[in-house]
Design a protein around this motif. Structure first.
Motif, PDB file in Angstrom:
ATOM      1  N   VAL A   1      13.709 -31.029 -50.946  1.00 30.22           N
ATOM      2  CA  VAL A   1      13.349 -30.195 -49.794  1.00 30.22           C
ATOM      3  C   VAL A   1      12.374 -30.956 -48.909  1.00 30.22           C
TER       4      VAL A   1
ATOM      5  N   PHE B   1      10.267 -26.964 -46.160  1.00 30.44           N
ATOM      6  CA  PHE B   1      10.861 -26.295 -47.304  1.00 30.44           C
ATOM      7  C   PHE B   1      12.358 -26.038 -47.129  1.00 30.44           C
TER       8      PHE B   1
ATOM      9  N   SER C   1      15.036 -20.363 -46.495  1.00 32.82           N
ATOM     10  CA  SER C   1      14.094 -20.971 -47.447  1.00 32.82           C
ATOM     11  C   SER C   1      13.285 -19.924 -48.209  1.00 32.82           C
TER      12      SER C   1
ATOM     13  N   PHE D   1      13.597 -19.220 -52.282  1.00 33.13           N
ATOM     14  CA  PHE D   1      12.420 -19.321 -53.130  1.00 33.13           C
ATOM     15  C   PHE D   1      12.235 -18.035 -53.946  1.00 33.13           C
TER      16      PHE D   1
ATOM     17  N   LYS E   1       3.708 -23.884 -54.627  1.00 27.50           N
ATOM     18  CA  LYS E   1       2.815 -23.970 -53.466  1.00 27.50           C
ATOM     19  C   LYS E   1       1.672 -24.947 -53.719  1.00 27.50           C
TER      20      LYS E   1
ATOM     21  N   PHE F   1       2.976 -28.399 -53.226  1.00 24.60           N
ATOM     22  CA  PHE F   1       3.354 -28.655 -51.835  1.00 24.60           C
ATOM     23  C   PHE F   1       2.135 -28.823 -50.929  1.00 24.60           C
TER      24      PHE F   1
END
Length: 385
Positions: free
Chosen positions: A169, A173, A198, A202, A220, A223
């Motif tokens: 990704v 995302f 996205s 998720f 998260k 990321f």
């Protein structure tokens, strides 16, 4: 000649001069030939193309200056573009190969038109464009596209051949790359792989896990909080499956442009490991509660395992004997018969019973009877006592 006529002639010459200058600045070669095939006029670009002085170009035949070929065959003078234009046989634009005296190979795009002059004379006007470099770039671009297509095909084949479900990704995302194994493992509809989906994707994935909040928080965290970090952990699913999850950043030069996620279903492996663990616990319970001493001897004659009830019968603790040759505890008079029995068990695989005197921790000797049997394990052959 009257003054008025002289003025008109001068104006015409001035216009022609300006046209000559204008046509001379054009990058394409322009040439005008008569019905006899000889050049009546050309611009500067044509002089450069044939690499001749302008004065030597005029009144020369086009076929004597441009050596054209089609499909590696020389074009006959009567089939040159200017002659075909005059005969009304020429297409709007055609491509020719051309070699000059220096063996320079060119690709020329030649357009032609027939001009009817006063008195019925006919002339041919040709516009010649050197497209060699453009063709070269076109070929290079095609080859680059082919190479890119081959690389992408190889990458996709590699992704599809792995046992892992893989998804890549970008920073928004959105999905850049995925394989079919990923879709199968997560049962994701391909519609959820679209850029606009996205958040839904998720959510769909997290709701399949036993702890959706922890799943979301970890993603998260990697990321936004620790984008440069590599990570490995386990994801437990509601249906009892267990996935290994590995993640690392996707780099382009020194910049992170996305993240790669790899999932491997280890449910079967964990079940096997659990069964082995339970089996080992049962085995140890049996051994530890047995009235007999159970031991394993490696092929070098050293004790590799001995049951804990050893202390009751001999006074030794297990740690005092492990790694020690078993022969050190056999009475010297009984050792030859013991070694002979061990050798027979190892070489033939038969089971034997042997009696001998064993040294206790207090130094006394005790008669013992032992059953010998060969067994195999992951480290090699051993025999048990």
């Amino acid at each position: 000649m009257s003054i008025h006529l002289t003025s008109l002639v001068n104006q015409l010459r001035a216009i022609l001069g300006k046209m000559e200058v204008a046509l001379g600045t054009i990058a394409d070669a322009i040439v005008w030939t008569g019905s006899d095939g000889k050049i009546q006029w050309c611009n500067t670009a044509f002089d450069k193309l044939v690499n001749r002085p302008h004065i030597l170009v005029l009144n020369s035949k086009l076929s004597d200056l441009l050596f054209l070929s089609l499909a590696d065959e020389a074009v006959a003078p009567e089939s040159y573009p200017n002659m075909r234009v005059l005969a009304g046989e020429y297409e709007i634009t055609e491509e020719y190969e051309c070699r000059d005296g220096k063996h320079r190979s060119l690709i020329l795009e030649i357009s032609g038109n027939c001009v009817e002059l006063a008195g019925g004379d006919r002339s041919s006007t040709l516009v010649i464009r050197d497209v060699t470099q453009a063709k070269h770039w076109e070929t290079e671009g095609y080859l680059a596209q082919q190479k890119q297509a081959e690389t992408l095909s190889l990458l996709q084949a590699t992704l599809e051949s792995t046992a892992d479900g893989i998804i890549v990704v970008n920073q928004e995302f959105n999905v850049a790359v995925f394989n079919q194994k990923f879709i199968q493992m997560w049962s994701i509809p391909e519609s959820l792989l679209q850029p606009s989906q996205s958040n839904e994707r998720f959510k769909f994935m997290s709701e399949q896990t036993r702890d959706p909040e922890a799943f979301i928080a970890r993603v998260k965290e990697l990321f936004y909080k620790f984008p440069e970090q590599e990570a490995f952990d386990l994801v437990e699913m509601k249906n009892g499956r267990v996935f290994e999850r590995y993640s690392q950043p996707q780099w382009k030069g020194d910049k992170i442009i996305g993240r790669v996620w790899s999932f491997r279903d280890i449910t079967a492996r964990q079940q096997v490991e659990k069964a082995l663990s339970e089996s080992e616990i049962k085995f140890r319970r049996i051994v530890e509660n047995s009235n007999d001493i159970i031991s394993l001897i490696d092929l070098e004659g050293r004790i590799s395992y001995i049951s804990p009830n050893l202390a009751k019968l001999t006074g030794y603790e297990t740690t005092e004997l492990e790694g020690i040759p078993f022969a050190d505890f056999i009475h010297p008079d009984d050792l030859p018969s013991c070694l002979d029995a061990v050798n027979r068990v190892v070489t033939t695989g038969e089971r034997l019973e042997v009696e001998y005197r064993a040294r206790l921790k207090d130094g006394s000797w005790q008669w013992q009877a032992t059953n010998l049997a060969k067994t195999d394990d992951i480290d090699g052959q051993q025999f048990s006592l």
